[in-house]
Design an enzyme around this catalytic site. Sequence first.
Site, mmCIF file in Angstrom:
data_model
loop_
_atom_site.group_PDB
_atom_site.id
_atom_site.type_symbol
_atom_site.label_atom_id
_atom_site.label_comp_id
_atom_site.label_asym_id
_atom_site.label_seq_id
_atom_site.Cartn_x
_atom_site.Cartn_y
_atom_site.Cartn_z
ATOM 1 N NE ARG A 204 -24.712 18.291 -4.418
ATOM 2 C CZ ARG A 204 -24.364 17.240 -5.137
ATOM 3 N NH1 ARG A 204 -23.149 17.174 -5.656
ATOM 4 N NH2 ARG A 204 -25.206 16.243 -5.319
ATOM 5 C CB CYS A 260 -20.027 11.414 -3.243
ATOM 6 S SG CYS A 260 -20.031 10.029 -4.408
#
Length: 307
Positions: A204, A260
Amino acid sequence: MSNTVSIKWLLARLYEPDLVVADCRFWLNDAQAGRQKYNEEHIPRAIYFDLKEDLSSPISTHGGSHPMPEAEHIAKTLGRAGLSQDDRIVIYDDNNGMYAARLWWTLTYLGHTQVYILEQDFSAWKKAGFPVTDEQPIVVPKTFEARPQEGLLVDIDYVRPLSQRLSGQTQGKDTNTEHAGNTQIGNADTAASTVLIDSRARNRYLGLEETMYSKAGHIPGAVNFFWQDVLTETGSLKSKEQLEEHFAGLDKKAEIIVYCGSGVSACPNILALKQVGFENVKLYTGSWSDWISYEENPIATGEESIG
């Protein structure tokens, strides 16, 4: 004292009057599962906090997918649940400590100093043969005084110019780097005064896939330390020696900004950093979901280095 306690430590003190146990079990793919599992069985005296209902404010155009509530709002939620600044609070989940760490950091932000995460999860507690119950505790509301530590949280207005500076620093850097953990570390003698950490899974961060949001990649200037890499195979936080090695490329005098996807899984990284003596650690609460809500914000892919 450490920011974590063992299941044996909790068992020995479970019925001490100033001890509060908080259950934070939650699953993103089933928002009701945590509450249901709590109703079925939980550690005796535990009260339940729901990520969406209790620990996040409503979603809006900006702010991310799990916005941090205003200090006074969350303080009222905690007070209604029977918490005060005088209590010792032990938090657990069944999710490798991710949601427990979110409540730990929220309480830390509110100035609470006696808050700890259970080193193992509810399943470990139950497997050890320790008591569980379906009885709901009697909650006596208290006043939880919010003492917000404003320097612990940052927003888009703080991160955007930081990203511009860091990404400018990394352009044209020597590509001969030494691999340490999940991050390419440059010359340790020229460590950046501020480091931006992306806590998501490596693919990611690199922009190879995005499992939750509309855009893949990372905030320019960020380096990657996957949050699960601070955990053992059983889900406990690694030893201080292991964490020192994991974060060896970071300067303990540096300002560390952690993010995050939505400001939740960054919190175990913050816990681990604090555990080994990093003092100037902050959470970008909106995180990636907030960053990409601004169309003008640039997106980076691939590897970046520190310094």
